[in-house]
Enzyme design. Sequence first.
Site, PDB file in Angstrom:
ATOM      1  N   HIS A 335     -25.895 -19.420 -21.640  1.00  0.00           N
ATOM      2  CA  HIS A 335     -25.406 -19.652 -20.434  1.00  0.00           C
ATOM      3  C   HIS A 335     -25.375 -21.101 -19.715  1.00  0.00           C
ATOM      4  O   HIS A 335     -24.668 -21.292 -18.784  1.00  0.00           O
ATOM      5  CB  HIS A 335     -26.024 -18.671 -19.558  1.00  0.00           C
ATOM      6  CG  HIS A 335     -25.578 -17.287 -19.681  1.00  0.00           C
ATOM      7  ND1 HIS A 335     -24.522 -16.761 -18.989  1.00  0.00           N
ATOM      8  CD2 HIS A 335     -26.177 -16.217 -20.501  1.00  0.00           C
ATOM      9  CE1 HIS A 335     -24.497 -15.480 -19.266  1.00  0.00           C
ATOM     10  NE2 HIS A 335     -25.399 -15.237 -20.126  1.00  0.00           N
ATOM     11  N   LYS A 523     -20.749 -20.197  -4.263  1.00  0.00           N
ATOM     12  CA  LYS A 523     -21.335 -20.074  -5.360  1.00  0.00           C
ATOM     13  C   LYS A 523     -22.885 -20.731  -5.046  1.00  0.00           C
ATOM     14  O   LYS A 523     -23.020 -21.212  -3.988  1.00  0.00           O
ATOM     15  CB  LYS A 523     -20.829 -21.051  -6.606  1.00  0.00           C
ATOM     16  CG  LYS A 523     -20.543 -22.535  -5.823  1.00  0.00           C
ATOM     17  CD  LYS A 523     -19.490 -23.274  -6.847  1.00  0.00           C
ATOM     18  CE  LYS A 523     -18.355 -23.097  -7.091  1.00  0.00           C
ATOM     19  NZ  LYS A 523     -17.943 -22.428  -8.395  1.00  0.00           N
ATOM     20  N   LYS A 529     -22.680 -28.372  -8.945  1.00  0.00           N
ATOM     21  CA  LYS A 529     -21.500 -27.714  -8.444  1.00  0.00           C
ATOM     22  C   LYS A 529     -20.840 -28.552  -7.612  1.00  0.00           C
ATOM     23  O   LYS A 529     -19.795 -28.275  -7.074  1.00  0.00           O
ATOM     24  CB  LYS A 529     -21.923 -26.601  -8.026  1.00  0.00           C
ATOM     25  CG  LYS A 529     -22.373 -25.189  -9.088  1.00  0.00           C
ATOM     26  CD  LYS A 529     -22.503 -24.020  -8.292  1.00  0.00           C
ATOM     27  CE  LYS A 529     -23.219 -23.196  -9.510  1.00  0.00           C
ATOM     28  NZ  LYS A 529     -22.056 -22.299 -10.087  1.00  0.00           N
ATOM     29  N   THR A 631     -17.516 -17.534 -12.891  1.00  0.00           N
ATOM     30  CA  THR A 631     -16.633 -16.318 -12.758  1.00  0.00           C
ATOM     31  C   THR A 631     -16.014 -16.074 -11.223  1.00  0.00           C
ATOM     32  O   THR A 631     -15.042 -15.524 -11.393  1.00  0.00           O
ATOM     33  CB  THR A 631     -17.563 -14.921 -13.223  1.00  0.00           C
ATOM     34  OG1 THR A 631     -18.749 -15.206 -12.337  1.00  0.00           O
ATOM     35  CG2 THR A 631     -17.815 -14.985 -14.568  1.00  0.00           C
ATOM     36  N   LYS A 635     -12.175 -14.757  -9.989  1.00  0.00           N
ATOM     37  CA  LYS A 635     -12.079 -13.649  -8.824  1.00  0.00           C
ATOM     38  C   LYS A 635     -11.085 -13.979  -7.852  1.00  0.00           C
ATOM     39  O   LYS A 635     -10.414 -13.484  -7.248  1.00  0.00           O
ATOM     40  CB  LYS A 635     -13.289 -13.507  -8.095  1.00  0.00           C
ATOM     41  CG  LYS A 635     -14.769 -12.708  -8.890  1.00  0.00           C
ATOM     42  CD  LYS A 635     -16.031 -12.827  -8.344  1.00  0.00           C
ATOM     43  CE  LYS A 635     -16.930 -12.549  -9.192  1.00  0.00           C
ATOM     44  NZ  LYS A 635     -18.394 -13.153  -8.552  1.00  0.00           N
TER      45      LYS A 635
END
Length: 793
Positions: A335, A523, A529, A631, A635
């Site tokens: 991952h 997130k 990020k 993910t 969405k």
Amino acid sequence: MYLDKAEIKSGIGRWLKVDFGKTIEMAEKHEVYQSLVRTVMEKVTENWCDTDEIYSNGKQAYYLSAEFLMGRALGNNLINLGILDDVREVLAELDIDFNVIEDAEEDAGLGNGGLGRLAACFLDSMVTLNLPGHGYGIRYKNGIFNQKFENGFQVEYPESWLKYGDPWSIKKASEEVIVEFGDQTVRAIPHDTPIIGYGTKNVNTLRLWEAAPVKDLDLTAFNAQEYEEATREKARAEDISRVLYPNDSTNEGKKLRLKQQYFFVSASLQDILRKFKLTHGNDFEKLPEFAAIQLNDTHPVIAIPELMRLLYDVEGLEWNDAWDIVQKTCAYTNHTILAEALEKWWIRLYEEVVPRIYEITQRINIELIQLLEKKFPGQRGRQKRMSIIQGDLIHMAWMAIYGTHATNGVAALHTEILKEQELKEWYELFPERFQNKTNGVTQRRWMLLSNQQLSSLITELIGDKWITDLTELKKLEKYAEDEEILKRFLDIKHEKKVEFAKYMKNEQGVEIDPDSIFDIQIKRLHEYKRQLLNIFHVIDLYNRIKADPKLKMNPVTYIFGAKAAPGYLRAKGIIKLIHDVAEVVNNDPVVDGRIKVVFVENYRVSVAHKMFPAADISEQISTAGKEASGTGNMKFMLNGALTLGTLDGANVEIVEEAGEENNFIFGLKVEDILKMKKEGYDPHKPYNEVEGLKAVVDVLMDGTFSDEGTGYFEELYTSLMEGASWHDADQYFVLEDFDAYREIQKKANEAYSDKMKWAKMAWINIANGGKFSSDRTIAQYASEIWDIEAKKL
Ligand SMILES: *Cc1c(COP(=O)(O)O)cnc(C)c1O
């Protein structure tokens, strides 16, 4: 009809009486909720048993995961059973608002973020596809912490989702197993949750293990010392499943964490072997034809030596035969490539917790080195690098690749990076083992349940096949120029923004304007990020408004939602900074409604339901090469938000499907970053040369904002401008990407002026989102890794 309205009504009344001794008039909302769940469970049980039965003689897949971020089950299960509207009506007849009952359910927050939520989407897809596939994990008593903001700082509070019990699970005391550690023996007690599919009678299982002491408290013990000893033993056992580790993508190397991993892995494997023996006796070479075991990241990789122990020590197989079975049965999903996430255990700790597993790991490692010597004779450097045991550490990812028949990445770019960079030497050793399985999300939860208005419009236009075949969305493309349809889409988007604005007002007392652009970044809080890049841009925009109070732009609400790992100080500093910026920007009259910054407290699955449908812009701005897939990006896309992001993770595939011209792509690419690293990146260059950037970065140091003596802001500044002992300055290229980010933000803001064009872009994104269903992902796992087939009740 599964449960008709009369049955629902009488069921609620009956269970209220049985469980709470109350009538509907006296009942509290959580009691009504529990009674409704009991009514559903009662009905589901039969199909559940029958499903077990039809699966039992064939091959089944077991998804081993330390995290399942399930969120709420009620709405999802009612939708999947096709009785949501009936339940709504029944409750309305009883003068009860369904939404209130829905809100009585606590989120099952047994995960940190994407990895745990993926596991939850996979369960939904497996059962909906009628695939024999189940989850195994840990029944944490406390899930991910509750987040509060106090004076702009994150404060963590314990979460207790089991306060009123969990009516969705059944304790199967008769199927408990014993798990032994070097210094402790405990019982593992299974709790089973039915996984209810859409449009199918099949019911699959999520089995979560609870840790308990071998001996329950002997209250008749006359000796006070014994009593204390027993209490201590009980607490020590229960500690194992007490709390979810709140770290996302970092490994702490703690003893209790290793115990958690071995605990649920050993219990699950014993359970799988017990079931195997029921139908196949001791014919263990048949195990790979009966079971596929998927290891979700390295967290359950101790399954490899544990299955060896069970087959070799306990069942008496030859070592080589056992090894062959283990490899054929297990597969591993990678991952992340973040160094801090790769699990390594100190040998001394590992040996202390699982001594026999350590011996087995040593033998596995010796055989690996022999294989390496055969394949790469004399290449000592390579042999050392690829060794499972290196110096004082055990490398779980190496064991995972060596001990399984398949290793997969979670997006095309991620898998390429694994093969060409991070795992290059392993790819050279086992090229046939590497695969890609691009992540997906379930459209049942992330569209049908959370965006009923958009779902109705879609069904009206193309029928309802998309609910189980998301590629059907492609049929929406022919409406991309239809202004009447686009207008309806915009109305729905506005309605979802109003709904979310109401939520913010109720929960946090914050007003946001549904007519502004909702620019959302939700997130986990992580440097890679780059929430920092987002807030830096807001600071720059504010500076530009101060310099030019007439600056024209479409109003934007910058919305953040994120939990930081409690020990991740930089992430906590970024949360505080965003709050401080919000305080200034939201209260300066010169801004005049053009920008507003809000931070949603306690972001979690049930809140995510309200946020994805309300977004205009999806912020996906990780440093290229660092986000394995994402993910959340999917969405957003499926709910008609445009991606503003880097070419990273599945963003690459999103724009491949929907067109770069329908999204806002900016910034350094993977190759650019590799090149810059090679040539030597110095953030002082953009800091000094990019207009406005110095002023932005300097707010960390010049006292504009206060971190109240925590040192957070200065530390952030240093991490950017100087680096630290363990990393270079600005390791995530925030400053280097700043200018491109500002440009793309400007472009997006201007594009919003043409509402019809915007709606068309969003619509094309939805129409091309078909690839990002977890149904597609799971179908690929089923045929390309697990070799299992659908069996319908
Ligand atoms: C989807 C989801 C995530 C993953 O988001 P990313 O942007 O992919 O990191 C995390 N938390 C929750 C609650 C989610 O629903």
